[in-house]
Scaffold this motif. Structure first.
Motif, mmCIF file in Angstrom:
data_model
loop_
_atom_site.group_PDB
_atom_site.id
_atom_site.type_symbol
_atom_site.label_atom_id
_atom_site.label_comp_id
_atom_site.label_asym_id
_atom_site.label_seq_id
_atom_site.Cartn_x
_atom_site.Cartn_y
_atom_site.Cartn_z
ATOM 1 N N GLU A 1 0.919 -1.034 0.095
ATOM 2 C CA GLU A 1 0.021 0.419 0.304
ATOM 3 C C GLU A 1 1.118 1.497 0.462
ATOM 4 N N ILE A 2 0.687 2.450 -0.487
ATOM 5 C CA ILE A 2 1.719 3.347 -0.631
ATOM 6 C C ILE A 2 0.929 4.690 -0.846
ATOM 7 N N THR A 3 1.264 5.853 -0.036
ATOM 8 C CA THR A 3 1.013 6.661 0.294
ATOM 9 C C THR A 3 1.323 7.575 -0.280
ATOM 10 N N GLY A 4 0.656 9.145 -0.324
ATOM 11 C CA GLY A 4 1.571 10.158 -0.798
ATOM 12 C C GLY A 4 1.849 10.654 -2.219
ATOM 13 N N ARG A 5 2.413 11.735 -2.688
ATOM 14 C CA ARG A 5 2.682 11.791 -3.738
ATOM 15 C C ARG A 5 4.400 12.059 -3.799
ATOM 16 N N PRO B 1 0.567 0.931 5.451
ATOM 17 C CA PRO B 1 1.305 1.714 4.199
ATOM 18 C C PRO B 1 2.858 2.244 4.015
ATOM 19 N N SER C 1 4.540 5.564 2.695
ATOM 20 C CA SER C 1 4.567 6.887 2.389
ATOM 21 C C SER C 1 5.157 6.960 1.681
ATOM 22 N N GLU D 1 5.466 10.141 0.372
ATOM 23 C CA GLU D 1 5.464 12.346 0.262
ATOM 24 C C GLU D 1 6.336 12.643 0.158
#
Length: 304
Positions: A134-138, A174, A176, A178
């Motif tokens: 699970e990958i979050t952020g940009r 997750p 991140s 970001e």
């Protein structure tokens, strides 16, 4: 040896007094009833079978005893026990009787609710499923996420057959990315969405995320189109003779590109004299790929 009824008379009187006091203490307590949530314990589940669905974790029991005994009960002293010895796979109806509830001395079970319920028993199975992080952020501006890999790429799970068959993947906690501007690598815990399916073996995965520069586009106008594989005895005219080409790639690769690096072609192999509409093909240009060609077809006239 002669019996002497008054031998150790002192000890006998003490024992009699203690018994009388205990009888008075217990006999003087009022009988009370209480409703309790009681954990449900499954025993002797046959090898190779598992309980599926959502079995009740507890039942309600109405117990009776002296107020003192009820007050002294400890957590875990009252347990409902369901023996699954000899059960076969399928949907089964089970009855739970008061005598199947284990209680401390002096406490009786009067009623159990619910007194019956259904359980689904299934064959236990093992499968390998993909680990999908699970990958979050940009990422930071000017960067995008590239290839994502996990080690291990798959993990073995076990559980009731129908639940395992419905499971398509395991996931990670997750990670991140970001504002990242460089590749990331983290060891993350693995989990599955179904609480009746359990992991076998690996509990963690090494997740690697490539962070690459965002591709940019650059347009080239008036790129000459040339005919290839044309017979030397034929004359060719192309309309239009040039096209516009938009390329996409890393900022450095696109910046190095010139119009001379772009080779726009139409293939005339095996064509005789006549008029044709043919697609324009762009030869590969290193790591840069072609985004658009306009127009993507040209009119071709072949004359002797």
């Amino acid at each position: 040896m002669a019996y002497h009824p008054f031998r150790n008379i002192g000890l006998k009187l003490v024992a009699l007094s203690l018994a009388a006091l205990l009888w008075l203490a217990v006999g003087g307590e009022e009988t009370a009833e209480r409703y309790l949530p009681v954990p449900l314990e499954f025993q002797n589940v046959p090898t190779g079978l598992e309980i599926s669905g959502d079995p009740p974790a507890s039942v309600n029991a109405r117990v009776r005893g002296s107020s003192g005994n009820l007050a002294r009960m400890q957590l875990g002293e009252v347990v409902a026990v369901l023996d699954l010895r000899g059960v076969r796979s399928g949907e089964k109806l089970f009855h739970l009787l008061p005598e199947q509830v284990r209680t401390p001395f002096g406490v009786d079970v009067i009623e159990v609710s619910p007194s019956s319920f259904s359980l689904r028993v299934e064959r236990s199975t093992v499968e390998d499923v993909l680990v999908v992080p699970e990958i979050t952020g940009r990422p930071a501006p000017g960067y995008v996420m590239g290839k994502v890999t996990t080690d291990p790429a798959t993990v073995r799970v076990a559980g009731p057959e129908s639940r395992v068959q419905q499971l398509t993947r395991a996931t990670t906690e997750p990670l991140s990315i970001e504002r990242a501007s460089a590749p990331l690598q983290e060891r993350m815990a693995i989990g599955v969405a179904d609480d009746q399916v359990r992991l076998l073996g690996a509990r963690e995965a090494l997740v690697t995320v490539d962070i690459i520069q965002a591709p940019v586009e650059r347009a080239f106008a008036d790129v000459p189109v040339r005919a290839v594989d044309v017979s030397s005895s034929l004359k060719v005219s192309l309309t239009p003779a040039t096209v516009s080409v938009t390329v996409r790639g890393t900022r450095q690769a696109v910046a190095r590109l010139t119009i001379d690096d772009i080779d726009a072609q139409v293939d005339l192999s095996d064509l005789q004299a006549g008029r044709y509409t043919l697609p324009v093909k762009i030869a590969p240009v290193g790591d840069v790929r072609v985004a658009t060609v306009a127009p993507d077809h040209v009119a071709v006239r072949v004359r002797p």
